[in-house]
Design a protein around this motif. Structure first.
Motif, PDB file in Angstrom:
ATOM      1  N   ASN A  66      -3.655  14.536  -4.569  1.00  0.00           N
ATOM      2  CA  ASN A  66      -4.820  14.630  -3.637  1.00  0.00           C
ATOM      3  C   ASN A  66      -6.046  15.227  -4.282  1.00  0.00           C
ATOM      4  O   ASN A  66      -6.956  15.903  -3.504  1.00  0.00           O
ATOM      5  CB  ASN A  66      -4.645  14.881  -2.207  1.00  0.00           C
ATOM      6  N   CYS A  67      -6.041  15.239  -5.443  1.00  0.00           N
ATOM      7  CA  CYS A  67      -7.262  15.788  -6.333  1.00  0.00           C
ATOM      8  C   CYS A  67      -8.603  15.274  -6.143  1.00  0.00           C
ATOM      9  O   CYS A  67      -9.670  15.886  -6.462  1.00  0.00           O
ATOM     10  CB  CYS A  67      -6.619  16.189  -7.708  1.00  0.00           C
ATOM     11  N   GLY A 105      -8.376  10.894  -1.783  1.00  0.00           N
ATOM     12  CA  GLY A 105      -6.798  11.264  -1.742  1.00  0.00           C
ATOM     13  C   GLY A 105      -6.183   9.992  -2.434  1.00  0.00           C
ATOM     14  O   GLY A 105      -6.677   8.900  -2.471  1.00  0.00           O
ATOM     15  N   CYS A 106      -4.861  10.190  -2.524  1.00  0.00           N
ATOM     16  CA  CYS A 106      -3.944   9.526  -3.207  1.00  0.00           C
ATOM     17  C   CYS A 106      -3.821   8.082  -2.264  1.00  0.00           C
ATOM     18  O   CYS A 106      -3.757   6.948  -2.685  1.00  0.00           O
ATOM     19  CB  CYS A 106      -2.645  10.126  -3.304  1.00  0.00           C
ATOM     20  N   ALA A 107      -3.581   8.263  -0.835  1.00  0.00           N
ATOM     21  CA  ALA A 107      -3.478   7.162  -0.263  1.00  0.00           C
ATOM     22  C   ALA A 107      -4.669   6.239  -0.168  1.00  0.00           C
ATOM     23  O   ALA A 107      -4.357   5.189  -0.293  1.00  0.00           O
ATOM     24  CB  ALA A 107      -3.178   7.687   1.425  1.00  0.00           C
ATOM     25  N   ILE A 124      -6.590   0.028  -4.346  1.00  0.00           N
ATOM     26  CA  ILE A 124      -5.825  -0.681  -5.702  1.00  0.00           C
ATOM     27  C   ILE A 124      -5.354  -2.165  -5.048  1.00  0.00           C
ATOM     28  O   ILE A 124      -5.732  -3.205  -5.529  1.00  0.00           O
ATOM     29  CB  ILE A 124      -4.696   0.086  -6.220  1.00  0.00           C
ATOM     30  N   ILE A 125      -4.795  -2.004  -3.806  1.00  0.00           N
ATOM     31  CA  ILE A 125      -4.184  -3.034  -3.160  1.00  0.00           C
ATOM     32  C   ILE A 125      -5.340  -4.094  -2.666  1.00  0.00           C
ATOM     33  O   ILE A 125      -5.558  -5.344  -2.873  1.00  0.00           O
ATOM     34  CB  ILE A 125      -3.319  -3.295  -1.908  1.00  0.00           C
ATOM     35  N   LEU A 126      -6.292  -3.334  -1.908  1.00  0.00           N
ATOM     36  CA  LEU A 126      -7.041  -4.239  -1.150  1.00  0.00           C
ATOM     37  C   LEU A 126      -8.412  -4.692  -2.003  1.00  0.00           C
ATOM     38  O   LEU A 126      -9.081  -5.692  -1.911  1.00  0.00           O
ATOM     39  CB  LEU A 126      -7.469  -3.763   0.024  1.00  0.00           C
ATOM     40  N   ASP A 127      -8.981  -3.761  -2.822  1.00  0.00           N
ATOM     41  CA  ASP A 127     -10.057  -3.735  -3.409  1.00  0.00           C
ATOM     42  C   ASP A 127     -10.236  -3.846  -5.014  1.00  0.00           C
ATOM     43  O   ASP A 127     -11.182  -3.982  -5.628  1.00  0.00           O
ATOM     44  CB  ASP A 127     -11.482  -2.595  -2.994  1.00  0.00           C
ATOM     45  N   ASP A 128      -8.874  -4.182  -5.606  1.00  0.00           N
ATOM     46  CA  ASP A 128      -8.744  -4.464  -6.903  1.00  0.00           C
ATOM     47  C   ASP A 128      -9.328  -3.140  -7.626  1.00  0.00           C
ATOM     48  O   ASP A 128     -10.111  -3.650  -8.629  1.00  0.00           O
ATOM     49  CB  ASP A 128      -9.449  -5.692  -7.342  1.00  0.00           C
ATOM     50  N   ALA A 129      -8.918  -2.215  -7.144  1.00  0.00           N
ATOM     51  CA  ALA A 129      -9.535  -1.078  -8.139  1.00  0.00           C
ATOM     52  C   ALA A 129      -8.801  -0.903  -9.353  1.00  0.00           C
ATOM     53  O   ALA A 129      -7.731  -1.270  -9.304  1.00  0.00           O
ATOM     54  CB  ALA A 129      -9.513   0.438  -7.178  1.00  0.00           C
ATOM     55  N   GLU A 130      -9.310  -0.360 -10.276  1.00  0.00           N
ATOM     56  CA  GLU A 130      -8.748   0.179 -11.693  1.00  0.00           C
ATOM     57  C   GLU A 130      -7.439   0.573 -11.374  1.00  0.00           C
ATOM     58  O   GLU A 130      -7.512   1.499 -10.502  1.00  0.00           O
ATOM     59  CB  GLU A 130      -9.762   0.557 -12.654  1.00  0.00           C
ATOM     60  N   ILE A 131      -6.493   0.309 -11.875  1.00  0.00           N
ATOM     61  CA  ILE A 131      -5.189   1.211 -11.889  1.00  0.00           C
ATOM     62  C   ILE A 131      -5.068   2.290 -12.842  1.00  0.00           C
ATOM     63  O   ILE A 131      -4.087   3.074 -12.730  1.00  0.00           O
ATOM     64  CB  ILE A 131      -3.796   0.202 -11.944  1.00  0.00           C
ATOM     65  N   ILE A 177       0.816  -1.208  -0.173  1.00  0.00           N
ATOM     66  CA  ILE A 177       0.075  -0.048  -0.053  1.00  0.00           C
ATOM     67  C   ILE A 177       0.912   1.281   0.010  1.00  0.00           C
ATOM     68  O   ILE A 177       0.591   2.309  -0.916  1.00  0.00           O
ATOM     69  CB  ILE A 177      -0.802   0.068   1.277  1.00  0.00           C
ATOM     70  N   GLU A 178       1.823   1.387   0.885  1.00  0.00           N
ATOM     71  CA  GLU A 178       2.665   2.289   1.032  1.00  0.00           C
ATOM     72  C   GLU A 178       3.571   2.886  -0.353  1.00  0.00           C
ATOM     73  O   GLU A 178       3.646   3.621  -0.913  1.00  0.00           O
ATOM     74  CB  GLU A 178       3.742   2.214   2.080  1.00  0.00           C
ATOM     75  N   GLU A 179       3.958   1.388  -0.909  1.00  0.00           N
ATOM     76  CA  GLU A 179       4.819   1.480  -2.275  1.00  0.00           C
ATOM     77  C   GLU A 179       3.849   2.059  -3.176  1.00  0.00           C
ATOM     78  O   GLU A 179       4.208   2.972  -3.996  1.00  0.00           O
ATOM     79  CB  GLU A 179       4.988   0.011  -2.529  1.00  0.00           C
TER      80      GLU A 179
END
Ligand code: SF4
Ligand code: SF4
Ligand code: SF4
Lengths: 455, 278
Positions: free
Chosen positions: B48-49, B56-58, B64-71, B37-39
């Protein structure tokens, strides 16, 4: 019947220059039919009516041309006989574009055939009386335009004990209600008795500001022989005492709760113009097709109180008053405090057009606002006990929920705050903007709620 | 015992007990955060737009990592971020085409007159609710800059009472879209160059009175493009940005003079970001 002074004093309020002398002594004049009437379907608060005539139709005066669309809505009637020229989208006094029916008068001014009066109205049932008012399309003529039949049908769990007839006319310049009371006191009083019967109210107060001695005298004559708990209340002249909630407080000492309605404290307030329209609707059986509008302000050649058909354009009204002398910088529909500035003379009168005010350049300043100096004058002036300075800063920072928290929605947009602000802050505009945003928030919350209960 | 000794022992004892408890807690109650996640967060631009629709970005990195969001949701990051994310996640990069915002109105103060002098709050929503806006055209840009104040990169310029978005500065976050009370701002693929800059739903004669660069609904342009790339919605011609519309002859042909070519943005974008994708 007695005359008493108001027992309570509203905190806040202001004393603007009234300038009522311009038109207060000019008797009501009936304006001849203009060459075209454009009748807006948005004559009242609530849903605009649905046009039910088509281009080319011939209509008679009093014929329904717009049917009410929803519970809070009112019928619109043809103001004269003639031909429907077109159904157009036309701007209202607030700038919104709404459907309107254009009628070319045939100058015969023939009423619908089935108009029939009820001189013996006292024998009618309450339900029948309300229907007569509803069929006539009567809506609050003081300015807000709340459909009168809705106001006169409070839910069964509310008892109305006090009926207040509002003849305060606290807006500067306007004199139409003043003239109505002087010239038609008898009929207003009959209208008032009809409303009393409908509501079952025992106490009646006719509220008139003490700068209208002739109106007080005329109403006194009309009511002289009446028994019961009936009185004229002389209010000390102060703006905004014509506002419902302030008036109820000044007369009864009762405060309408936040977000509540006058009926929550057992009162109903009706404007004198509306009362007269109720009389006309019941006793004469006539739908509301005309009203008295004060056309005033120093640039108007012959200021006056003009009985005009609904749908008369502002341009025609001003022309009837002899046009203008000297420059006009601003045209306002309504009074100077709560009216709406106009950008076109094509706009037409509605059931709520109490006045048309022209202001000369020297009374219209273009100022720019500076930051709040925390003087507190707006807080002093606010009759709703709000803190306009705080509210305006919150709204400027787009923190609408904080503003809602400190009762933004109670603002009646009277303008007392902005009137006094030495920093010329656009306080009322902020309130309006904030209220609009909170309204959107409330709607979204409701939708969410509804969704939750669905699941 | 000497009082100093007692105190020392007592406090030392309590300290030791607490230390032990903490050590145990650290061992047994530890929350293991995925180091990826941090990486991932480090690969995102940190603007953070909110354009990705996460907080935000975090938050997006977590998704992305946990919920398989689109990249491919990060507009400001562009292709370089996309490639880095793809490499890290070991997936193929399929770029969502970069989007930019555009104001579909071309009526500046020379072309579209005002109907009254507005002297209120300099905000488009406020102006729009005062006499329904001071512009004669009921659909055009009011120019009080509500959109430009919402833009995190200052991509929206207000000049002569008209908002214009500089596509090379727009990061495609969409923050401006909802601020516009007249709904003039649309997100479109960045590669598109041909636009009809008018949103007036009024009929031709009314448009003509209100603006010299408005669509009068003559339908000429619709016939000059293929595949219904321009369609009529009532009296207004609308570009379908999913279709191909490149015919520049329409610019001259339009009697309303509302068709405009804006230089391609995609190239400018790629250059600015120093993309290395090949
Ligand atoms: S406009 Fe609203 S805030 Fe201002 S004085 Fe009136 S009620 Fe108070
Ligand atoms: S009157 Fe104006 S300057 Fe004074 S406190 Fe209110 S907003 Fe501020
Ligand atoms: S595009 Fe919309 S928000 Fe931006 S300046 Fe124009 S009217 Fe205002």
């Amino acid at each position: 019947m007695k005359i008493e002074n108001a027992q309570f004093r509203v905190d806040g309020g202001i004393h603007p220059v009234y300038n009522k002398h311009l038109a207060k002594d000019n008797a009501i004049q009936a304006m001849p039919l203009p060459s075209l009437l454009r009748v807006s379907m948005s004559q009242h608060l609530g849903a605009p009516a649905k046009p039910v005539v088509a281009k080319g139709d011939t209509v008679l005066r009093g014929q329904i041309i717009g049917e009410p669309a929803g519970f809070i809505s009112a019928a619109v009637h043809a103001p004269t006989s003639g031909t429907v020229k077109a159904i157009v989208q036309a701007p209202t006094a607030t700038g919104q574009s709404v459907a309107a029916v254009e009628i070319e008068p045939d100058c015969e001014d023939k009423w619908r055939d089935d108009i029939k009066g009820n001189p013996n109205w006292e024998s009618l049932e309450v339900k029948e009386l309300i229907d007569l008012v509803s069929d006539a399309g009567v809506a609050g003529m003081g300015g807000a335009g709340f459909p009168t039949h809705v106001k006169l049908s409070p839910p069964p769990n509310k008892t109305i004990d006090t009926l207040i007839i509002n003849g305060a006319e606290c807006e500067p310049y306007l004199t139409a209600d003043n003239r109505l009371m002087i010239e038609q006191a008898e009929n207003i009083w009959t209208g008032c008795r009809i409303i009393m019967k409908i509501l079952g109210a025992q106490t009646v107060r006719v509220a008139i500001e003490d700068n209208k001695p002739e109106a007080i005298e005329a109403m006194e004559m009309a009511m002289a022989s009446t028994e019961g708990n009936v009185a004229i209340v002389k209010l000390k002249t102060e703006y905004p005492q014509g506002a419902e909630k302030q008036q109820i407080f000044a007369i009864t000492g009762k405060e309408v709760p936040s977000a509540g309605l006058p009926m929550d404290v057992g009162a109903v307030v009706e404007n004198v113009g509306t009362t007269l329209a109720v009389w006309d609707a019941v006793v004469n059986g006539k739908p509301l097709t005309e009203r008295v509008t004060s056309v005033t302000g120093t640039p108007v050649s012959k200021p006056g109180n003009i009985r005009n058909r609904i749908g008369t354009s502002y341009g025609d009204l001003i022309e009837f008053c002899g046009g203008t002398e000297g420059d006009t910088a601003k045209i306002i529909s309504g009074g100077p405090m709560m009216g709406f500035a106009q950008s076109s003379l094509e706009v037409t009168t509605t059931k709520t057009t109490s006045g048309l005010l022209l202001l000369p350049p020297k009374l219209v300043t273009n100022y720019s606002s500076t930051p709040c100096i925390s003087c507190g004058r707006c807080v002093d002036g606010c009759p709703m006990y709000l803190m306009p300075c705080e509210l305006s800063q919150m709204i400027e920072a787009e923190d609408y929920s904080a503003a809602r928290e400190i009762n933004l929605m109670d603002c009646i947009e009277c303008g007392c705050c902005a009137f006094q602000c030495p920093a010329h802050r656009p306080l009322v505009q902020h309130m309006r903007q904030g209220k609009g945003q909170v309204m959107i928030m409330m709607r979204e919350e409701k939708e969410k709620e509804a969704e939750k209960t669905k699941d | 015992m000497h009082p100093v000794l007692t105190t020392t022992l007592a406090i030392g004892g309590v300290g030791a007990a607490c230390g032990g408890a903490l050590a145990m807690a650290a061992k047994f109650l530890a929350v293991h955060e995925d180091p990826r996640i941090e990486e991932t967060a480090n690969l995102l631009p940190g603007a953070n737009c909110g354009g990705c629709a996460y907080a935000g970005c975090a938050d997006y990195a977590k998704a992305i990592i946990l919920d398989d969001a689109e990249i491919n949701l990060c507009a400001p990051g562009g292709e370089s971020t996309l490639c880095a994310l793809a490499a890290m996640m070991g997936v193929e990069a399929s770029a969502a085409e970069k989007k930019v915002a555009i104001v579909l109105c071309g009526g500046d103060s020379d072309k579209a007159p005002r109907k009254f002098a507005y002297n209120g709050i300099a905000d488009c929503t406020a102006a729009n609710s005062t006499g329904a806006g001071d512009k004669k055209c009921a659909y055009g840009c009011l120019g009080y800059g509500s959109c430009s104040r919402a833009c995190p990169t200052g991509a929206i310029e207000i000049s002569k009472g008209l908002a214009t978005i500089h596509p090379e500065l727009c990061i495609g976050c969409g923050a401006c879209v909802k601020t516009c009370p007249r709904k003039l701002i649309h997100m479109i693929p960045a590669s598109r160059t041909m636009h009809i800059l008018c949103s007036s739903k009024d009929k031709g004669p009314i448009v003509k009175k209100a603006c010299s660069v408005g669509c009068i609904g003559c339908t000429k342009c619709t016939k000059m493009v293929e595949d219904e790339a321009i369609t009529m919605q009532g009296p207004l011609a609308i570009v379908d940005y999913t279709k191909d519309y490149t015919n520049e002859e329409t610019i001259e042909a339009c009697p309303g003079k509302c068709i405009k070519k804006v230089p391609a943005v995609a190239k400018a974008m790629a250059g600015r970001q120093g993309s290395t994708v090949d």
